[in-house]
Design an enzyme around this catalytic site. Structure first.
Site, PDB file in Angstrom:
ATOM      1  NE  ARG A 100      36.334  -2.554 -10.017  1.00 11.69           N
ATOM      2  CZ  ARG A 100      36.288  -1.296 -10.260  1.00 11.69           C
ATOM      3  NH1 ARG A 100      37.665  -0.949 -10.324  1.00 11.69           N
ATOM      4  NH2 ARG A 100      35.307  -0.499 -10.631  1.00 11.69           N
ATOM      5  N   GLY A 140       7.016   1.828   1.806  1.00 14.85           N
ATOM      6  CA  GLY A 140       7.380   2.980   2.465  1.00 14.85           C
ATOM      7  C   GLY A 140       8.734   3.472   2.269  1.00 14.85           C
ATOM      8  CB  SER A 141      11.809   2.811   4.031  1.00 17.92           C
ATOM      9  OG  SER A 141      12.137   1.538   4.264  1.00 17.92           O
ATOM     10  N   GLY A 154      12.484  -2.975   3.646  1.00 18.33           N
ATOM     11  CA  GLY A 154      11.828  -4.215   3.990  1.00 18.33           C
ATOM     12  C   GLY A 154      11.611  -5.035   2.506  1.00 18.33           C
ATOM     13  CD  GLU A 155       9.011  -2.286   1.161  1.00 19.20           C
ATOM     14  OE1 GLU A 155       7.903  -2.108   1.745  1.00 19.20           O
ATOM     15  OE2 GLU A 155      10.112  -1.541   1.427  1.00 19.20           O
ATOM     16  CG  HIS A 186      -0.080  -0.014   2.674  1.00 22.36           C
ATOM     17  ND1 HIS A 186       0.399  -1.240   3.005  1.00 22.36           N
ATOM     18  CD2 HIS A 186       0.207   1.133   3.546  1.00 22.36           C
ATOM     19  CE1 HIS A 186       0.795  -0.903   4.291  1.00 22.36           C
ATOM     20  NE2 HIS A 186       1.012   0.356   4.513  1.00 22.36           N
ATOM     21  CG  HIS A 220      30.253  -0.556  -9.447  1.00 19.66           C
ATOM     22  ND1 HIS A 220      31.102   0.046  -8.628  1.00 19.66           N
ATOM     23  CD2 HIS A 220      30.385  -0.080 -10.581  1.00 19.66           C
ATOM     24  CE1 HIS A 220      31.662   0.994  -9.190  1.00 19.66           C
ATOM     25  NE2 HIS A 220      31.448   0.813 -10.526  1.00 19.66           N
ATOM     26  CG  ASN A 221      26.711  -3.979  -6.544  1.00 23.34           C
ATOM     27  OD1 ASN A 221      26.435  -2.690  -6.660  1.00 23.34           O
ATOM     28  ND2 ASN A 221      27.689  -4.419  -6.014  1.00 23.34           N
TER      29      ASN A 221
END
Length: 162
Positions: free
Chosen positions: A137, A70-71, A74-75, A12, A102-103
């Site tokens: 690398r 929200g942030s 957690g997702e 939500h 890079h990742n």
């Protein structure tokens, strides 16, 4: 990198931003795939949406994914529970770009309560348009993580006493 398939999952708190991102991706020539939430429900829980988006992204090589709440914290954690998923928390254009470059992150987490729509769309654009660098690398580091994920054996710590 036009025409990317992008799987999106949001609870939500990220629902409205997800809808905006889906429209933006369509207008940019990409193929967004909605993994839920499919309606606004203040009591929904993010893990199902994020795990579904991550599972579908990992199963579809060359695709990308975005998980929102929200942030985004957690997702991102939920998405990273999927074997083979590399999901980075993207809170700026630079973190989104480096996640890809890079990742080789296939997914990013974005906080729906952390950004304006315009800011979030610039983060999304950076993520979907930045290619993986394929630098050795960086690949070595990804391989170390994949080996740990497979074996659950931590790599040796350089310089540590045996």
């Amino acid at each position: 990198m036009s025409g990317m398939r992008v799987y999106l999952g949001a609870d939500h708190a990220g629902y409205e931003l997800k809808r905006q991102i889906i429209e933006h991706l369509k207008q940019s020539g990409h193929q967004p795939i909605d993994c839920g939430a499919f309606s606004y429900d203040v009591d929904d829980e993010y893990p199902a949406f994020c795990i579904t988006a991550a599972t579908r992204t990992v199963a579809d090589p060359g695709s990308l994914g975005i998980v929102l709440g929200g942030s985004g914290n957690g997702e991102q954690i939920a998405a990273n529970k999927v074997v083979g998923a590399r999901c980075a928390l993207a809170w700026s254009v630079e973190t989104a770009r480096l996640a890809r470059e890079h990742n080789n992150a296939q997914l990013i987490g974005i906080g729906g309560r952390m950004h304006t729509v315009a800011e979030a769309l610039t983060i999304v654009d950076a993520f979907v348009t930045t290619p993986w660098s394929e630098a050795q690398r960086h690949q070595r580091r990804i391989d170390i993580l994949a080996e740990f994920e497979r074996t659950h054996q931590a790599p040796p710590v350089p310089g540590a006493q045996a």
